[in-house]
Structure formats: structure tokens, C-alpha cells
Design an enzyme around this catalytic site. Sequence first.
Site, PDB file in Angstrom:
ATOM      1  N   ASP A 165       6.068   0.583   7.659  1.00  0.00           N
ATOM      2  CA  ASP A 165       4.688   0.313   7.199  1.00  0.00           C
ATOM      3  C   ASP A 165       4.265   1.309   6.133  1.00  0.00           C
ATOM      4  O   ASP A 165       3.678   2.323   6.456  1.00  0.00           O
ATOM      5  CB  ASP A 165       3.749   0.349   8.407  1.00  0.00           C
ATOM      6  CG  ASP A 165       2.341  -0.061   8.052  1.00  0.00           C
ATOM      7  OD1 ASP A 165       2.120  -0.623   6.965  1.00  0.00           O
ATOM      8  OD2 ASP A 165       1.433   0.201   8.858  1.00  0.00           O
ATOM      9  N   GLU A 196      -5.169   1.582   2.182  1.00  0.00           N
ATOM     10  CA  GLU A 196      -5.135   0.362   3.006  1.00  0.00           C
ATOM     11  C   GLU A 196      -5.415   0.677   4.456  1.00  0.00           C
ATOM     12  O   GLU A 196      -6.034  -0.115   5.164  1.00  0.00           O
ATOM     13  CB  GLU A 196      -3.771  -0.337   2.877  1.00  0.00           C
ATOM     14  CG  GLU A 196      -3.730  -1.751   3.460  1.00  0.00           C
ATOM     15  CD  GLU A 196      -3.478  -1.828   4.956  1.00  0.00           C
ATOM     16  OE1 GLU A 196      -3.829  -2.852   5.547  1.00  0.00           O
ATOM     17  OE2 GLU A 196      -2.959  -0.866   5.538  1.00  0.00           O
ATOM     18  N   GLU A 197      -4.936   1.840   4.913  1.00  0.00           N
ATOM     19  CA  GLU A 197      -5.040   2.158   6.340  1.00  0.00           C
ATOM     20  C   GLU A 197      -6.459   2.577   6.741  1.00  0.00           C
ATOM     21  O   GLU A 197      -6.733   2.798   7.906  1.00  0.00           O
ATOM     22  CB  GLU A 197      -4.038   3.254   6.720  1.00  0.00           C
ATOM     23  CG  GLU A 197      -2.569   2.859   6.502  1.00  0.00           C
ATOM     24  CD  GLU A 197      -2.058   1.838   7.520  1.00  0.00           C
ATOM     25  OE1 GLU A 197      -2.850   1.352   8.341  1.00  0.00           O
ATOM     26  OE2 GLU A 197      -0.852   1.531   7.458  1.00  0.00           O
ATOM     27  N   ASP A 199      -0.305   4.360   1.049  1.00  0.00           N
ATOM     28  CA  ASP A 199      -0.661   5.330   2.086  1.00  0.00           C
ATOM     29  C   ASP A 199       0.070   5.014   3.387  1.00  0.00           C
ATOM     30  O   ASP A 199       0.515   3.884   3.615  1.00  0.00           O
ATOM     31  CB  ASP A 199      -2.180   5.373   2.318  1.00  0.00           C
ATOM     32  CG  ASP A 199      -2.784   4.006   2.648  1.00  0.00           C
ATOM     33  OD1 ASP A 199      -2.297   2.986   2.119  1.00  0.00           O
ATOM     34  OD2 ASP A 199      -3.735   3.953   3.450  1.00  0.00           O
ATOM     35  N   HIS A 249       2.977   2.442  12.644  1.00  0.00           N
ATOM     36  CA  HIS A 249       2.149   3.501  13.248  1.00  0.00           C
ATOM     37  C   HIS A 249       2.810   4.155  14.464  1.00  0.00           C
ATOM     38  O   HIS A 249       2.157   4.886  15.203  1.00  0.00           O
ATOM     39  CB  HIS A 249       0.749   2.982  13.646  1.00  0.00           C
ATOM     40  CG  HIS A 249      -0.004   2.334  12.519  1.00  0.00           C
ATOM     41  ND1 HIS A 249      -1.342   2.053  12.579  1.00  0.00           N
ATOM     42  CD2 HIS A 249       0.388   1.911  11.290  1.00  0.00           C
ATOM     43  CE1 HIS A 249      -1.729   1.485  11.443  1.00  0.00           C
ATOM     44  NE2 HIS A 249      -0.683   1.386  10.653  1.00  0.00           N
ATOM     45  N   GLU A 290       4.109  -6.201   3.750  1.00  0.00           N
ATOM     46  CA  GLU A 290       3.914  -5.472   5.007  1.00  0.00           C
ATOM     47  C   GLU A 290       5.056  -5.844   5.949  1.00  0.00           C
ATOM     48  O   GLU A 290       5.664  -6.899   5.799  1.00  0.00           O
ATOM     49  CB  GLU A 290       2.578  -5.886   5.657  1.00  0.00           C
ATOM     50  CG  GLU A 290       1.329  -5.409   4.940  1.00  0.00           C
ATOM     51  CD  GLU A 290       0.818  -4.059   5.439  1.00  0.00           C
ATOM     52  OE1 GLU A 290       1.563  -3.339   6.146  1.00  0.00           O
ATOM     53  OE2 GLU A 290      -0.322  -3.717   5.084  1.00  0.00           O
ATOM     54  N   HIS A 312       0.844  -1.204   0.000  1.00  0.00           N
ATOM     55  CA  HIS A 312       0.000   0.000   0.000  1.00  0.00           C
ATOM     56  C   HIS A 312       0.873   1.245   0.000  1.00  0.00           C
ATOM     57  O   HIS A 312       1.990   1.242   0.512  1.00  0.00           O
ATOM     58  CB  HIS A 312      -1.005  -0.002   1.154  1.00  0.00           C
ATOM     59  CG  HIS A 312      -0.430  -0.034   2.547  1.00  0.00           C
ATOM     60  ND1 HIS A 312       0.009   1.099   3.196  1.00  0.00           N
ATOM     61  CD2 HIS A 312      -0.252  -1.046   3.432  1.00  0.00           C
ATOM     62  CE1 HIS A 312       0.430   0.779   4.414  1.00  0.00           C
ATOM     63  NE2 HIS A 312       0.296  -0.531   4.583  1.00  0.00           N
TER      64      HIS A 312
HETATM   65 ZN   LIG Z   1       0.542  -1.512   6.445  1.00  0.00          ZN
END
Ligand SMILES: [Zn+2]
Length: 385
Positions: A105, A139-140, A74, A355, A165, A72
Site C-alpha cells: 500500500d 491519501e492516507e 504517502d 497498514h 492500490e 499515492h
Molecule cells: Zn493505499
Amino acid sequence: MSKITETEVVRILSDLISIKSVNENEIEVCNYLKELLDKHGITAKIIKLSETRANLVAEIGNNGPVLGISGHMDVVSEGDVSKWQYDPYKLTEVEGKLYGRGTADMKSGLAALVISMINIHETGTLTYGRIRLLATAGEEIVGEGAKAFQSQGYMDDICGLIIAEPSEDRIIYAHKGSMDIRVTSKGKAAHSSMPNLGYNAITPLIDFVYNANDGFKKFNQSNPLLGPPIMNATIFKGGNQVNSLPEYAETEFNIRTIPEHVNHQFVSYFNSILQQIETEQTQITIDTYMSRPPVFTTGNNSLVHHAQSFAMKYLNTSLEAQASPGVTDASDLLVDKDENFPFIMFGPGNVSQAHQVNEHVEKSIYLAFVALFTEMLPTYLKSLN
Ligand SMILES: [Zn+2]
């Protein structure tokens, strides 16, 4: 015709980190990747989801089975920037670690896939099969990029899927699904000394949460790999003045689903709770605004075995194949695949970094994954011949 140099591998990650694609703006990442791939003779297509959001797809190889590789574009917000040691949108190397939002991530994983695809193309090592890059948006949040790819048919002929990931310390082949459900209640404001003139929006919502929690015990099956389903009311809000009846209240639930208790069962369940508490005065609405199904594969396939043997070669470690509680784009990409489908989540970075403030990836691990994918992808496809 040669592989991308280590300096350039780091520069590409640096470029990606500097694009602030916080749940938005993936189109800039698309433009960057398209130009990079073009430069190496690989045609990429940008598929717009909106003016600022898009997926990107590119493919190498001419015939044979198609291996999907996905990441992903984003990232989640940097949060409180004052807590970061370095600028989150400027890749910073300190003592072998690369810092920045998305280093783990999952811009390092995405970059490793893209670079390996270029390396494979440049060196002509793909002798059988095709490799399709599926770079996703959103994705998030709710996975709209993955949902779009799936509905547009890009998964129809895919024979295996790698999502890079952060998972440098284990190979994931199954995970729970996830749902976010908002329940809102409307009332009628009135002074709290004269409640008969109004209606308290909080009151039925308390009953809703209570009944939903109480009835949840009927979802009593447990998946051998994934464990039981999980449900939590995680937000509860209502009212703004202590001597007024609140005219609005809302609560939100997050649910983690398993194949034995799938997402749509919980939609029905919430509707049944509503029926239990509805009266002439209640005005309750339920909004399932995010729903991503569980991914269940057995992990008994040669994609997992290839990942394990290449982890031994390039990461010098013996990695276990496991199930995970987290959700990936596989939820939507694999909706119509069965348990024998070869799927792995495997990429640079540690999931504990995702995150987080001061997010980072080990530079050596990032470089190792570029080399790992560059050899593993064509080798795996060749083994299917
Ligand atoms: Zn991710």
C-alpha cells in the site's frame, strides 16, 4: 530504447521504500520519480502543496483520449517497529516476498505504473491516446493531493482511471465514501462536591452520541452494490481527575457513506443533533475534518474487461469485478464523473497487507503488474479509437 530490467524494477521499489513518506514528505518521492522519468525523456511536474508535500504529474502521448493512472506516495506509520521482522524502510527479499512499509500500500503499485509508462514511452507502443500519471500526496489522511488535482483541472479531460492500490485478487470499480467528524464539548471545571460551580463537559456529549446513534436508523436505504451506510462513534474522551468536573470532552465518529446517503447529509444531520441537545450551558462544536464521497460506477465498461483479460494473461487468474468498502483517491478525483465512467482499482499486493506489520508483496506479482500495465494501457487506449 528498451524496457526497464527486472533488477532495476526491484531497485526502484527499494528506493521508494527507503523514502520515509509517512503522511508527509511526499516531495522526496516526487523528486525521485521526476528524476527517473526525466532520465527516460518524460517531463514531470511537481505541484507543491506545502514545503514538504506535493503531487507529481507526467504525461505521454500527443492527442486523443487521456487515461489517468494514479497512486499515492504517502504510507501509514510503521507502528511498533519491534514487531517488524525486518527494517520497514529497507526493502528485504525473503522467499519471493518483498517486505517493507508501502510494499503493498502502495509503492509497488505506484512503481508499476511509473515503470510501465517508461516502458511504453521507450518502446513506442502508444499509438493512440495519452497516459497521465497522477501521483498524489496525503491519501492516507484527507486526500488533499487528489482534491488538489481535481480542483486544478487535471481530471477534466480524463476518460478512464486506474488506481493501483493493492488489489491483485479482485478488480474494484465502486466503493463507499468516508467521513471523520470530531465533536467537542467545553465545560467548566469545579470540585465534584460542588458541581453547581462548574459544568460537566461529558454530560451533553453522552446525549449527543446517544441521539446520533438513535436517529441514524432513518438512513435506511441500502445501495445494491455498496450496502447500507455505517456510522460509529469510535473515540470518546473526557476528564482527567475523578473528583473534578471535566472542562473538556470530545468524541469522534467515522461514517461510511453511499450515493443514497451522501456526505453532506451527515453534516446536516450532526447539526440537527446539536440543536436537539443545545442549552444555555453547552458549548459544543462539530468539525468534519475528513470527507471523501462514495464512488459509484456500474463496472460495465471495457476498462474492467481489459483488466480481467490481462489478469488472465499475466496473473493466470480469473478475477471478479467487485465493490469494496475501502476508500481511495477516486473519491475526490471522480467527484464530477457519472456512473458510466470507467474506473478500476487494480494493482499488486493484497489489501489485507495494507497498514500491517511485516507488510509485503510477492515479487513475482509486482513484476507481473509491470508487464501487465505495460501492455494493457496502450491496448486499452487503442481500443477506444
Ligand atoms: Zn493505499
